[in-house]
Design a protein around this motif. Structure first.
Motif, mmCIF file in Angstrom:
data_model
loop_
_atom_site.group_PDB
_atom_site.id
_atom_site.type_symbol
_atom_site.label_atom_id
_atom_site.label_comp_id
_atom_site.label_asym_id
_atom_site.label_seq_id
_atom_site.Cartn_x
_atom_site.Cartn_y
_atom_site.Cartn_z
ATOM 1 N N THR A 47 11.859 8.148 40.446
ATOM 2 C CA THR A 47 10.855 8.607 39.476
ATOM 3 C C THR A 47 10.142 9.862 39.977
ATOM 4 O O THR A 47 9.839 10.764 39.188
ATOM 5 C CB THR A 47 9.839 7.501 39.179
ATOM 6 O OG1 THR A 47 9.257 7.024 40.406
ATOM 7 C CG2 THR A 47 10.505 6.327 38.476
ATOM 8 N N ALA A 48 9.898 9.950 41.282
ATOM 9 C CA ALA A 48 9.253 11.146 41.831
ATOM 10 C C ALA A 48 10.154 12.365 41.674
ATOM 11 O O ALA A 48 9.688 13.458 41.320
ATOM 12 C CB ALA A 48 8.905 10.925 43.299
ATOM 13 N N ALA A 49 11.452 12.184 41.927
ATOM 14 C CA ALA A 49 12.387 13.306 41.761
ATOM 15 C C ALA A 49 12.454 13.745 40.304
ATOM 16 O O ALA A 49 12.459 14.943 40.007
ATOM 17 C CB ALA A 49 13.771 12.896 42.263
ATOM 18 N N ALA A 50 12.503 12.787 39.394
ATOM 19 C CA ALA A 50 12.576 13.117 37.967
ATOM 20 C C ALA A 50 11.310 13.831 37.514
ATOM 21 O O ALA A 50 11.373 14.776 36.711
ATOM 22 C CB ALA A 50 12.793 11.844 37.161
ATOM 23 N N ARG A 51 10.162 13.399 38.004
ATOM 24 C CA ARG A 51 8.913 14.074 37.657
ATOM 25 C C ARG A 51 8.886 15.489 38.227
ATOM 26 O O ARG A 51 8.392 16.423 37.590
ATOM 27 C CB ARG A 51 7.720 13.266 38.165
ATOM 28 C CG ARG A 51 7.479 11.976 37.395
ATOM 29 C CD ARG A 51 6.366 11.163 38.024
ATOM 30 N NE ARG A 51 5.073 11.828 37.904
ATOM 31 C CZ ARG A 51 4.276 11.702 36.863
ATOM 32 N NH1 ARG A 51 4.633 10.954 35.829
ATOM 33 N NH2 ARG A 51 3.120 12.329 36.814
ATOM 34 N N PRO B 112 9.591 20.988 28.377
ATOM 35 C CA PRO B 112 8.265 21.524 28.021
ATOM 36 C C PRO B 112 7.794 21.105 26.639
ATOM 37 O O PRO B 112 6.588 21.124 26.360
ATOM 38 C CB PRO B 112 8.456 23.041 28.117
ATOM 39 C CG PRO B 112 9.934 23.252 28.018
ATOM 40 C CD PRO B 112 10.572 22.047 28.630
ATOM 41 N N ALA B 113 8.710 20.706 25.759
ATOM 42 C CA ALA B 113 8.326 20.292 24.411
ATOM 43 C C ALA B 113 7.944 18.816 24.355
ATOM 44 O O ALA B 113 7.622 18.297 23.285
ATOM 45 C CB ALA B 113 9.459 20.572 23.431
ATOM 46 N N GLY B 114 7.990 18.135 25.495
ATOM 47 C CA GLY B 114 7.620 16.731 25.528
ATOM 48 C C GLY B 114 8.739 15.781 25.187
ATOM 49 O O GLY B 114 8.500 14.585 24.957
ATOM 50 N N ASP B 115 9.974 16.281 25.167
ATOM 51 C CA ASP B 115 11.121 15.416 24.888
ATOM 52 C C ASP B 115 11.940 15.233 26.161
ATOM 53 O O ASP B 115 11.806 15.981 27.123
ATOM 54 C CB ASP B 115 11.995 16.032 23.791
ATOM 55 C CG ASP B 115 12.451 17.444 24.139
ATOM 56 O OD1 ASP B 115 11.789 18.100 24.984
ATOM 57 O OD2 ASP B 115 13.456 17.910 23.577
ATOM 58 N N VAL B 116 12.777 14.204 26.177
ATOM 59 C CA VAL B 116 13.630 13.938 27.323
ATOM 60 C C VAL B 116 14.868 14.812 27.209
ATOM 61 O O VAL B 116 15.618 14.723 26.232
ATOM 62 C CB VAL B 116 14.009 12.444 27.399
ATOM 63 C CG1 VAL B 116 15.086 12.213 28.457
ATOM 64 C CG2 VAL B 116 12.778 11.604 27.710
ATOM 65 N N VAL B 117 15.095 15.657 28.209
ATOM 66 C CA VAL B 117 16.198 16.613 28.162
ATOM 67 C C VAL B 117 17.341 16.218 29.088
ATOM 68 O O VAL B 117 18.439 16.772 28.994
ATOM 69 C CB VAL B 117 15.709 18.030 28.519
ATOM 70 C CG1 VAL B 117 14.701 18.530 27.495
ATOM 71 C CG2 VAL B 117 15.101 18.062 29.924
ATOM 72 N N ALA B 118 17.089 15.277 29.989
ATOM 73 C CA ALA B 118 18.120 14.863 30.940
ATOM 74 C C ALA B 118 17.702 13.544 31.566
ATOM 75 O O ALA B 118 16.615 13.024 31.300
ATOM 76 C CB ALA B 118 18.323 15.928 32.020
ATOM 77 N N ALA B 119 18.575 13.011 32.391
ATOM 78 C CA ALA B 119 18.270 11.806 33.154
ATOM 79 C C ALA B 119 18.792 11.989 34.568
ATOM 80 O O ALA B 119 19.832 12.609 34.784
ATOM 81 C CB ALA B 119 18.901 10.574 32.513
ATOM 82 N N ALA C 71 9.140 21.285 37.094
ATOM 83 C CA ALA C 71 9.810 22.564 37.311
ATOM 84 C C ALA C 71 10.298 23.173 35.997
ATOM 85 O O ALA C 71 10.404 24.389 35.863
ATOM 86 C CB ALA C 71 10.981 22.376 38.266
ATOM 87 N N LEU C 72 10.598 22.301 35.020
ATOM 88 C CA LEU C 72 11.038 22.771 33.702
ATOM 89 C C LEU C 72 9.866 23.142 32.798
ATOM 90 O O LEU C 72 10.072 23.633 31.683
ATOM 91 C CB LEU C 72 11.887 21.692 33.027
ATOM 92 C CG LEU C 72 13.259 21.408 33.658
ATOM 93 C CD1 LEU C 72 13.916 20.194 32.985
ATOM 94 C CD2 LEU C 72 14.168 22.614 33.569
ATOM 95 N N GLY C 73 8.652 22.845 33.242
ATOM 96 C CA GLY C 73 7.474 23.189 32.451
ATOM 97 C C GLY C 73 6.870 22.040 31.684
ATOM 98 O O GLY C 73 5.999 22.251 30.843
ATOM 99 N N ALA C 74 7.310 20.813 31.972
ATOM 100 C CA ALA C 74 6.745 19.660 31.281
ATOM 101 C C ALA C 74 5.350 19.375 31.784
ATOM 102 O O ALA C 74 5.049 19.566 32.970
ATOM 103 C CB ALA C 74 7.633 18.436 31.501
ATOM 104 N N ARG C 75 4.494 18.921 30.881
ATOM 105 C CA ARG C 75 3.133 18.547 31.253
ATOM 106 C C ARG C 75 3.072 17.018 31.314
ATOM 107 O O ARG C 75 3.063 16.343 30.302
ATOM 108 C CB ARG C 75 2.129 19.072 30.225
ATOM 109 C CG ARG C 75 2.102 20.598 30.148
ATOM 110 C CD ARG C 75 1.091 21.080 29.121
ATOM 111 N NE ARG C 75 1.031 22.525 29.043
ATOM 112 C CZ ARG C 75 0.223 23.197 28.223
ATOM 113 N NH1 ARG C 75 -0.582 22.530 27.407
ATOM 114 N NH2 ARG C 75 0.236 24.516 28.221
ATOM 115 N N LEU C 76 2.997 16.499 32.529
ATOM 116 C CA LEU C 76 3.008 15.057 32.729
ATOM 117 C C LEU C 76 1.622 14.560 33.146
ATOM 118 O O LEU C 76 0.875 15.284 33.770
ATOM 119 C CB LEU C 76 4.049 14.685 33.802
ATOM 120 C CG LEU C 76 5.484 15.098 33.485
ATOM 121 C CD1 LEU C 76 6.398 14.736 34.650
ATOM 122 C CD2 LEU C 76 5.968 14.417 32.213
#
Length: 250
Positions: free
Chosen positions: A236-240, A210-217, A245-250
């Motif tokens: 890429t679809a699964a990662a998005r 959610p903070a706009g950083d990469v937290v996992a791969a 789900a984590l609250g990231a704004r993509l």
């Protein structure tokens, strides 16, 4: 806190006992533990007894010690793992059902990729990864993603080496690794053909927080004979999906 004559605390010695166990050393005798830790047998006996009473170690009928379930209970509470795994698992399962190949989820811990989830089928290509296992950042698909989005200080430390060679395809040149990381950031994907194992190809993508950083791969590992292109959209679809789900704004 009590100290040994060498100045080492009881906690440090107990942690040294636990750190003796590994994927290659899952069961050890009391003598093994004393030898591998360098602690006196009497000290090892006392520490192991206390750890077993608490549940950090278990002893079988043959007198062999192994890691106890109490540690697994505690480890499962780690915030970087719990929320992430819960959010990611539906997407990992969908990716596996669509491909029946190895699916991985990893986070960066220091200079290594720590695998927090893995789904694998009987007919998937054999891989060395395991849940709770660690692998180098420069030689794995998830590791390349995590390294590409790590702080510059982390990247420079890793590139300062040594960069271990696992196969003849492993990237061990710092300039080449630097170019590869730039490509990962440009495409937001990492393709690792035979970098860790000659028979395996990894396709990985970043998971954003959610903070706009990469937290996992997140990655899929397939036989190296397969072309990576068809797997890129699914990964890429699964990662998005995990990112949202984590609250990231993509």
């Amino acid at each position: 806190m009590p100290h040994s004559p060498s100045g080492e605390t009881v906690t440090s010695r107990a942690l040294r006992v636990l750190a003796t166990f590994s994927a290659q050393r899952r069961e050890l005798t009391l003598s093994d533990l004393a030898r591998l830790t360098g602690l006196p047998l009497t000290t090892t006996h006392r520490l192991v007894g206390e750890l077993a009473t608490w549940g950090a170690l278990e002893r079988d009928e043959q007198g062999l010690y192994r890691i106890g379930l109490r540690l697994w209970e505690i480890a499962a509470l780690a915030p970087r793992s719990v929320g992430l795994r819960e959010a990611a698992l539906p997407f990992l399962e969908d990716l596996y059902e669509a491909t029946h190949e190895n699916v991985h989820l990893a986070v960066r811990d220091g200079d290594e990729a720590l695998y927090v989830e893995r789904i694998s089928g009987r007919h998937a290509v054999s891989v060395v990864s395991r849940v709770g296992g660690r692998l180098p950042l420069h030689a794995t698909g998830v590791g390349l993603v995590l390294l590409a989005y790590a702080d510059v200080e982390v990247q420079e430390r890793v590139m300062a080496g040594p960069l271990r060679r696992f196969t003849d395809r492993t990237v061990t040149s710092p300039p080449e690794l630097r170019r590869l990381l730039a490509e990962v950031r440009r495409t937001r994907t990492a393709i690792s053909p035979g970098y860790l194992e000659n028979n395996a190809l990894s396709v990985a993508a970043p998971v954003w927080g959610p903070a706009g950083d990469v937290v996992a791969a997140l990655s899929i590992v397939v036989p190296i004979s397969r072309a990576p292109g068809p797997f890129l959209p699914a990964v890429t679809a699964a990662a998005r999906g995990v990112s949202r789900a984590l609250g990231a704004r993509l």
